[in-house]
Every structure is written in C-alpha cells, then in structure tokens.
Scaffold this active site. Sequence first.
Site, mmCIF file in Angstrom:
data_model
loop_
_atom_site.group_PDB
_atom_site.id
_atom_site.type_symbol
_atom_site.label_atom_id
_atom_site.label_comp_id
_atom_site.label_asym_id
_atom_site.label_seq_id
_atom_site.Cartn_x
_atom_site.Cartn_y
_atom_site.Cartn_z
ATOM 1 N N ARG A 127 -72.782 -35.635 12.997
ATOM 2 C CA ARG A 127 -73.560 -34.498 12.499
ATOM 3 C C ARG A 127 -74.753 -34.178 13.406
ATOM 4 N NH1 ARG A 127 -73.035 -33.245 6.792
ATOM 5 N NH2 ARG A 127 -70.816 -33.411 6.414
ATOM 6 N N ARG B 288 -78.789 -29.753 9.976
ATOM 7 C CA ARG B 288 -80.030 -29.228 9.370
ATOM 8 C C ARG B 288 -81.319 -29.912 9.798
ATOM 9 N NH1 ARG B 288 -77.279 -29.576 3.629
ATOM 10 N NH2 ARG B 288 -76.560 -31.379 4.801
ATOM 11 N N ARG C 24 -78.048 -20.774 11.584
ATOM 12 C CA ARG C 24 -77.299 -20.636 10.326
ATOM 13 C C ARG C 24 -77.809 -19.423 9.541
ATOM 14 N NH1 ARG C 24 -77.833 -25.033 5.690
ATOM 15 N NH2 ARG C 24 -79.846 -23.990 5.711
ATOM 16 N N ASP D 237 -65.883 -27.820 10.192
ATOM 17 C CA ASP D 237 -65.907 -28.705 9.029
ATOM 18 C C ASP D 237 -64.499 -29.178 8.734
ATOM 19 O OD1 ASP D 237 -68.059 -29.485 6.873
ATOM 20 O OD2 ASP D 237 -66.138 -29.317 5.862
ATOM 21 N N TYR E 260 -61.150 -33.628 -2.046
ATOM 22 C CA TYR E 260 -61.839 -32.352 -2.313
ATOM 23 C C TYR E 260 -60.892 -31.321 -2.927
ATOM 24 C CZ TYR E 260 -65.843 -34.078 0.334
ATOM 25 O OH TYR E 260 -66.910 -34.813 0.758
HETATM 26 O O1 CP3 Z 1 -71.027 -33.732 13.685
HETATM 27 C C1 CP3 Z 1 -71.202 -32.539 13.949
HETATM 28 O O2 CP3 Z 1 -72.261 -32.087 14.437
HETATM 29 C C2 CP3 Z 1 -70.023 -31.577 13.812
HETATM 30 C C3 CP3 Z 1 -69.943 -30.849 12.589
HETATM 31 C C4 CP3 Z 1 -69.420 -31.438 11.304
HETATM 32 C C5 CP3 Z 1 -69.814 -30.898 10.043
HETATM 33 N N1 CP3 Z 1 -69.051 -31.477 9.083
HETATM 34 C C6 CP3 Z 1 -70.805 -29.848 9.865
HETATM 35 C C7 CP3 Z 1 -71.435 -29.673 8.551
HETATM 36 C C8 CP3 Z 1 -68.462 -32.430 11.041
HETATM 37 C C9 CP3 Z 1 -67.769 -33.375 12.012
HETATM 38 C C10 CP3 Z 1 -68.245 -32.433 9.634
HETATM 39 C C11 CP3 Z 1 -67.250 -33.298 8.971
HETATM 40 C C12 CP3 Z 1 -67.263 -33.403 7.502
HETATM 41 N N2 CP3 Z 1 -67.413 -32.387 6.591
HETATM 42 C C13 CP3 Z 1 -66.996 -34.597 6.790
HETATM 43 C C14 CP3 Z 1 -66.653 -35.926 7.408
HETATM 44 C C15 CP3 Z 1 -67.831 -36.618 7.989
HETATM 45 C C16 CP3 Z 1 -68.828 -37.119 6.963
HETATM 46 O O3 CP3 Z 1 -69.973 -36.643 7.019
HETATM 47 O O4 CP3 Z 1 -68.479 -37.974 6.159
HETATM 48 C C17 CP3 Z 1 -67.049 -34.288 5.417
HETATM 49 C C18 CP3 Z 1 -66.863 -35.255 4.258
HETATM 50 C C19 CP3 Z 1 -67.300 -32.896 5.308
HETATM 51 C C20 CP3 Z 1 -67.386 -32.080 4.058
HETATM 52 C C21 CP3 Z 1 -68.714 -31.498 3.879
HETATM 53 N N3 CP3 Z 1 -69.244 -30.514 4.693
HETATM 54 C C22 CP3 Z 1 -69.666 -31.798 2.888
HETATM 55 C C23 CP3 Z 1 -69.477 -32.845 1.811
HETATM 56 C C24 CP3 Z 1 -70.752 -30.972 3.118
HETATM 57 C C25 CP3 Z 1 -71.965 -30.829 2.242
HETATM 58 C C26 CP3 Z 1 -72.824 -32.032 2.310
HETATM 59 C C27 CP3 Z 1 -73.984 -31.787 3.212
HETATM 60 O O5 CP3 Z 1 -74.217 -32.591 4.111
HETATM 61 O O6 CP3 Z 1 -74.644 -30.767 2.947
HETATM 62 C C28 CP3 Z 1 -70.504 -30.199 4.273
HETATM 63 C C29 CP3 Z 1 -71.399 -29.207 4.897
HETATM 64 C C30 CP3 Z 1 -71.718 -29.384 6.341
HETATM 65 N N4 CP3 Z 1 -70.816 -29.649 7.320
HETATM 66 C C31 CP3 Z 1 -73.003 -29.227 6.942
HETATM 67 C C32 CP3 Z 1 -72.831 -29.404 8.322
HETATM 68 C C33 CP3 Z 1 -73.871 -29.285 9.407
HETATM 69 C C34 CP3 Z 1 -74.283 -28.861 6.213
HETATM 70 C C35 CP3 Z 1 -74.161 -27.510 5.645
HETATM 71 C C36 CP3 Z 1 -75.311 -26.597 5.923
HETATM 72 O O7 CP3 Z 1 -75.673 -26.362 7.088
HETATM 73 O O8 CP3 Z 1 -75.835 -26.078 4.924
#
Ligand code: CP3
Length: 357
Positions: free
Chosen positions: A30, A34, A43, A80, A157
């Site tokens: 990640r 944020r 964003r 994602d 999910y």
């Molecule tokens: O690593 C990176 O920089 C690449 C981007 C990336 C995101 N999601 C961006 C994201 C990657 C590799 C993921 C994978 C992902 N997404 C996983 C597996 C890795 C992990 O963290 O366990 C999972 C379970 C998801 C599903 C997901 N996406 C959830 C549960 C959420 C909400 C939780 C949260 O952190 O807010 C997201 C949203 C998400 N994906 C964000 C980002 C940067 C935040 C959303 C935002 O910007 O508002």
Amino acid sequence: MTSATPLQNDRYLRAALRQPVDYTPVWMMRQAGRYLPEYRATRAQAGNFMALCQNPELACEVTLQPLRRYPLDAAILFSDILTVPDAMGLGLEFAQGEGPQFRKPVRSAADVAQLPTPDMATELRYVMDAVRTIRRELHGKVPLIGFCGSPWTIATYMVEGSGSKEYAHIKGLMYGEPKTLHALLDKLARVLTDYLNAQVAAGAQALMIFDTWGGVLSPAIYREFSLRYMQQILDGVKRENDGRRVPVSLFTKGGGAWLDVMAETGCDMLGVDWTTDLADARARVQGKVALQGNLDPGVLYGTPERIREEVARMLASYGHGSGHVANLGHGIHQFVSPEKAGVFVEAVHELSRQYHV
Ligand code: CP3
C-alpha cells in the site's frame, strides 16, 4: 517499446529469485495510499477511489508518487483486488470510511452459475491500460509488480457482500454447500489466471497474490479452499516474458504456520507477516523460495531510532545472503507520517549491505 528499455534497478527481481544483490531491496505494501497528501489530492481530483483506479493516467500518477519520495526498489500497480468481482457484475462501492461493499452478493449455486466471465480486453481494459502507462512512465527505473487477490479472499467479499468479522455466509457455504463454494473458487481461479496473464502481457514484470483472509481458516481447510486455488493460478500463469522470469509471490496474512506447504507450490517468494520470525520462516522453507516482509506496520508510529532498530532486527533475523525483499508485514497505515516511511526504506538500504558481502 517497453521491452527495449533496460531495467536500471533489478534488485527486487534478483532477490525474489534468490540471486545475489548488493543490498536488500525494499517496497511497502500500500505504498501508494492515504498516508501521502499527494495521494489524497489525486483521489479528490478523480472523485473517488474507483474512479481513480479506472483512470490510467491518474492511477499511474499515484503509483509513481511514493517513488518520487523514497528510493523504493519496486513499483506496484495502483488498483484493487476487487476490480475483478466488480467486472463480474457485483457492483462495487466504497462508501467513505466504510470499506468495500457489493450491491449483489453471491449466496447460492444459481448466483455462482450466473456469474459472467469478464473480458480482459474490455471490462478490465482500464487495468491493462494503467499497467502500460506505468511501464512507459517508469522508464525502466524499477520493475512493476502486478497483482490479484486470492480466490478465497475475493470470494469472502463476494459472498459476505463486504468485509466481515465472522464470515457467517461464506463459512455457511463452506460447511453446508461445499460444492457451490468450490465452483465459485474454480471460476475465480480461471478468471484471475487470465487477469494476471493480461497484466504480464501489458508489462507487469512480477506478480503477487494477496491472500489477506487465508489466516481465518484451519490448516486442512486452508489447503482445500485457499492454497489449492492459488496453486491453480500458479500453474496457469506465464512465468517468463521478454526473455526474463516473472517471479510470483504468495502472501497469506496469518499464514506463518503453513509456509512449508506454501513453498511447495512452485511460487518464487512468500510474503510473511510480523507474527513470524524471518529466521524461523527461512529454516522452514529450506531454500525453496525467497521471503518478503515483515516489519509490523505499527512500528512506523515509533521514533526514527526505534524504526531503525526494528529494521536492524528484521535484517539480522533473515541473515546473510540473497532471497529477502524487505517490506512491511501488511499495508502501511493511513495515519503514519510520510517521513517515518522514509526512515524505514533508507534504513533497509543502509543496514543491509553487510549481509551481502
Ligand atoms: O500497494 C499499493 O500501493 C497498490 C494498491 C493496492 C490497493 N489495494 C489500493 C487501495 C493493493 C495492492 C490493494 C490490495 C487489496 N485491496 C487487498 C489485499 C492487500 C491487503 O491490504 O490485505 C485487499 C484486502 C483489498 C480490498 C480493499 N481495498 C479494502 C478492504 C479496502 C478498504 C480498506 C481501506 O484500507 O480503506 C480497499 C481500499 C483501498 N485499496 C485503498 C487503497 C489505497 C484505500 C481507499 C481510499 O483511498 O479511500
């Protein structure tokens, strides 16, 4: 042509394949997110998170933002894991502060049978366009990692309809109607194989499968419902492109107890979270795979001195030789200060040279 651009820093690819390096490469799960004010600004410009994922220029911009700040050894596609079920018609929404939600969860055999197979060249074209755009803009600086979620993690999910604590619906299927769950996981494994192959064709130079929720399973059930379908993907994914091996990593969060069986899948690298010692993990995988991890992301709330101490401990725990890609044991938290992330990255480079002489 991307293929003509030589890779200037291939330490990540070399370490993932256990080839010698001069220092331990590092990236952060990640890393585009944020905790970076410039991410929040982009964003906002896109409107919302999914619009950001679907805009290849802006997805490229946020992918590159952490690389401008830190000397990272790899970039990861900004996207994602839930883009795939969204493209299968489930209707993904990210309500502000609430995490992902699907309008149409999958609950029955009929729901599974009706799920369409998304086309990589149309419904998921925006992901491949982002990969191509990022490769072009990276100019061969570092390799680009593509990714997907594991079938099990994505299915949680899809069946629950959102994140979950109890997994009531999916465990209900697993222990009540296992054939239906197997049919869903098999369908997902096929789609995800296509998805990763399309990312490689578009220019991804390494792949990672995120199994965030594999750790909620018991050992035998993990093998039957999660590992088996990651194996199916590994068996179908193209492992070489442009004359170079495309390393594939598996990361089961909470899967420290299963590293030995995971190492048997033929993957190149295993992600490790902070509940497992790297020395112990290294002994258990017996030189079959490289390891990636595993600083507790919470360490980044500490002082710079303390972060350096914990990095030193992590590097010492892995010990001498290649086969380690430093990372956090899970995603960086949104309230961490960007300066602390920099302390982590620089400490890895500075303190790891002694292990590669
Ligand atoms: O690593 C990176 O920089 C690449 C981007 C990336 C995101 N999601 C961006 C994201 C990657 C590799 C993921 C994978 C992902 N997404 C996983 C597996 C890795 C992990 O963290 O366990 C999972 C379970 C998801 C599903 C997901 N996406 C959830 C549960 C959420 C909400 C939780 C949260 O952190 O807010 C997201 C949203 C998400 N994906 C964000 C980002 C940067 C935040 C959303 C935002 O910007 O508002």
